[in-house]
Enzyme design. Structure first.
Site, PDB file in Angstrom:
ATOM      1  N   PHE A   7       0.856  -1.188   0.000  1.00 33.73           N
ATOM      2  CA  PHE A   7       0.000   0.000   0.000  1.00 33.73           C
ATOM      3  C   PHE A   7       0.889   1.234   0.000  1.00 33.73           C
ATOM      4  O   PHE A   7       1.755   1.378   0.858  1.00 33.73           O
ATOM      5  CB  PHE A   7      -0.939   0.037   1.209  1.00 33.73           C
ATOM      6  CG  PHE A   7      -1.865   1.224   1.163  1.00 33.73           C
ATOM      7  CD1 PHE A   7      -2.991   1.217   0.358  1.00 33.73           C
ATOM      8  CD2 PHE A   7      -1.581   2.382   1.891  1.00 33.73           C
ATOM      9  CE1 PHE A   7      -3.829   2.326   0.280  1.00 33.73           C
ATOM     10  CE2 PHE A   7      -2.415   3.494   1.818  1.00 33.73           C
ATOM     11  CZ  PHE A   7      -3.538   3.459   1.011  1.00 33.73           C
TER      12      PHE A   7
ATOM     13  N   ASP B 252       9.280   2.658   1.912  1.00 40.53           N
ATOM     14  CA  ASP B 252       8.074   3.347   2.382  1.00 40.53           C
ATOM     15  C   ASP B 252       7.926   3.037   3.871  1.00 40.53           C
ATOM     16  O   ASP B 252       7.441   1.982   4.257  1.00 40.53           O
ATOM     17  CB  ASP B 252       6.854   2.863   1.579  1.00 40.53           C
ATOM     18  CG  ASP B 252       5.563   3.535   2.035  1.00 40.53           C
ATOM     19  OD1 ASP B 252       5.540   4.097   3.152  1.00 40.53           O
ATOM     20  OD2 ASP B 252       4.567   3.481   1.282  1.00 40.53           O
TER      21      ASP B 252
ATOM     22  N   LYS C 192       2.748   9.340   8.523  1.00 43.92           N
ATOM     23  CA  LYS C 192       1.823   9.075   9.638  1.00 43.92           C
ATOM     24  C   LYS C 192       2.255   9.597  11.022  1.00 43.92           C
ATOM     25  O   LYS C 192       1.688  10.541  11.533  1.00 43.92           O
ATOM     26  CB  LYS C 192       1.502   7.589   9.705  1.00 43.92           C
ATOM     27  CG  LYS C 192       0.651   7.145   8.510  1.00 43.92           C
ATOM     28  CD  LYS C 192       0.043   5.791   8.730  1.00 43.92           C
ATOM     29  CE  LYS C 192      -1.093   5.517   7.769  1.00 43.92           C
ATOM     30  NZ  LYS C 192      -0.680   4.957   6.474  1.00 43.92           N
TER      31      LYS C 192
HETATM   32  C1  LIG Z   1      -0.896   5.255   5.085  1.00 40.84           C
HETATM   33  C2  LIG Z   1       0.155   4.850   4.143  1.00 40.84           C
HETATM   34  C3  LIG Z   1       0.386   5.563   2.958  1.00 40.84           C
HETATM   35  C4  LIG Z   1      -0.474   6.722   2.516  1.00 40.84           C
HETATM   36  O1  LIG Z   1      -0.444   7.786   3.410  1.00 40.84           O
HETATM   37  P1  LIG Z   1      -1.548   8.973   3.272  1.00 40.84           P
HETATM   38  O2  LIG Z   1      -1.091   9.978   4.291  1.00 40.84           O
HETATM   39  O3  LIG Z   1      -2.870   8.361   3.598  1.00 40.84           O
HETATM   40  O4  LIG Z   1      -1.495   9.477   1.900  1.00 40.84           O
HETATM   41  C5  LIG Z   1       1.421   5.147   2.144  1.00 40.84           C
HETATM   42  N1  LIG Z   1       2.198   4.095   2.484  1.00 40.84           N
HETATM   43  C6  LIG Z   1       2.009   3.395   3.609  1.00 40.84           C
HETATM   44  C7  LIG Z   1       2.912   2.241   3.928  1.00 40.84           C
HETATM   45  C8  LIG Z   1       0.969   3.728   4.480  1.00 40.84           C
HETATM   46  O5  LIG Z   1       0.751   3.004   5.576  1.00 40.84           O
END
Ligand SMILES: *Cc1c(COP(=O)(O)O)cnc(C)c1O
Length: 399
Positions: free
Chosen positions: A128, A215, A244
């Site tokens: 994701f 990420d 986050k």
């Molecule tokens: C939540 C998340 C995103 C996206 O972040 P947003 O602030 O919602 O755009 C991308 N990568 C990972 C691994 C995430 O957990």
């Protein structure tokens, strides 16, 4: 009364009015233990005095000026963050998706600089990376993509935790310039790769001249018991994205880069109106200060072990519990059946949890969780899981 909000979310029927630490209260005054932290965002819990004071002070002097000018708070945060991460430079946006967009653009530009006309980025199944067009195209989940075709091109997908598949891609394609990967897949079901996965991926990237882009939007900021999850492995990425937990709820995203990757984006190549404004940067700086002054990263490691051990004891005789796994306070309890209804049952019982990948209960409690709150979390949730598993699954229609 019609709903003024677009129906993008299936919201639970509760409205919170205030919080303190790991507690939240709803309009009726009912108290909930927050084991999700607004999806790994409020690592310092709710209404942390240091965050509150820093935000009030900053809002009283300056919230925003734009990147047309020098921003002292941004430079200060950048200095601190790059030093802690062993990276050279950082670009600030406002969300995780934006941080990954910066990484994707950086990788493509790097490819073009190397004479690769149509650069591709290697991404993983069940990953994701966000909901913007490029990041949903990078995401390994059809549900996120369906209906938004044509997708952004230039992504090559392989199974997660499968180095053989990476080697095959390396042998067959000359257009790959980078790998974008989560150290632990969050939305994908708290999937933890083999301990040598990232080190060997690093070695392949070095051999191929690919950028290793991690990420760490969910795994970063102390969540896994190290400030960044890759620090469990000793390797260093070329690019790392954060969001986050970075500013405890004030929107911010960061794309950090090292070495050749740090100098790819130049004037005019990328930008953001809000990105790295004084308010968000001050919040993130105070988060970093507080993680250190309160020893919260080590605490996340200890608490995580405590939570896992307690759940393993409490659920030892439950064959419906497939696995209890996690690193620090990023914890998954995998059941043998879909269990989305547990979220509502937990809410009733005053507990905020999440279910991801259909059958994985996801726990992302704040790093300031206290010992008696660990006990409460385990007792309440174990009881719900045992009762849930004892209920016969509804018979399939016509079966
Ligand atoms: C939540 C998340 C995103 C996206 O972040 P947003 O602030 O919602 O755009 C991308 N990568 C990972 C691994 C995430 O957990």
């Amino acid at each position: 009364m019609s709903d003024p909000l677009m129906a993008t979310y299936r919201r639970l029927p509760v409205t919170f009015t205030h919080g303190e630490g790991a507690w939240l209260w709803d309009e009726a005054g009912k108290r909930y233990l927050d084991a999700l932290s607004g999806i790994a965002v409020c690592g310092l819990g709710h209404a942390h005095p240091a965050v509150r004071d820093a935000l009030c002070e900053q809002a009283g002097s300056l919230i925003h000026t734009s990147n047309l000018y020098q921003i002292a708070a941004q430079t200060e945060l950048g200095t601190r963050l790059t030093a802690l991460a062993g990276m050279d430079r950082v670009f600030f946006g406002n969300s995780g998706a934006e941080a990954n967009e910066a990484a994707i653009k950086l990788a493509r530009l790097h490819g073009h600089h190397r004479g690769i006309e149509r650069p591709a980025i290697l991404v993983m199944e069940n990953s994701f990376h966000g909901r913007t067009l490029a990041t949903l195209s990078a995401t390994g989940n059809r549900k996120v993509q369906a209906g938004f075709e044509p997708l952004v091109q230039g992504f090559v997908r392989v199974p997660y935790n499968d180095l053989g598949a990476v080697e095959t891609a390396a042998a067959n394609r000359q257009d790959i310039v980078a790998v974008l990967v989560e150290p632990i897949q969050g939305e994908g079901g708290i999937n933890i790769p083999a301990p040598d996965y990232l080190p060997r991926l690093r070695a392949i990237c070095d051999r191929q001249g690919w950028l290793l882009m991690l990420d760490e939007i969910q795994t970063g900021m102390g969540r896994t018991g190290r400030l960044f999850a890759h620090q469990h492995t000793g390797i260093q990425p070329d690019v790392m994205t954060l969001a986050k937990g970075l500013a405890n709820g004030v929107p911010i995203g960061a794309c950090l880069a090292r070495g050749v990757a740090a100098t790819v984006l130049g004037p005019g190549s990328h930008g953001s109106t809000f990105g790295g404004n004084p308010l968000a940067c001050r919040a993130a700086s105070v988060v970093l200060e507080t993680l250190e002054s309160e020893g919260l990263v080590d605490r996340a490691a200890d608490l995580g072990n405590q939570v896992k051990t307690s759940f393993r004891q409490a659920l030892a005789r439950q064959p419906g519990v497939r696995d209890i796994r996690g690193l620090g306070l990023m914890i998954g309890i995998e059941l043998d059946r879909p269990c989305a209804e547990l979220v509502g049952q937990a809410l009733e019982a005053g507990l905020l949890i999440n279910v991801t990948a259909d059958r994985v209960i996801r726990l992302l409690p704040p790093l300031i969780l206290e010992g008696d709150q660990v006990a409460l979390l385990v007792d309440r949730l174990a009881l719900l899981i045992v009762a849930f598993l004892a209920t016969p699954a509804p018979k399939p229609v016509g079966g």
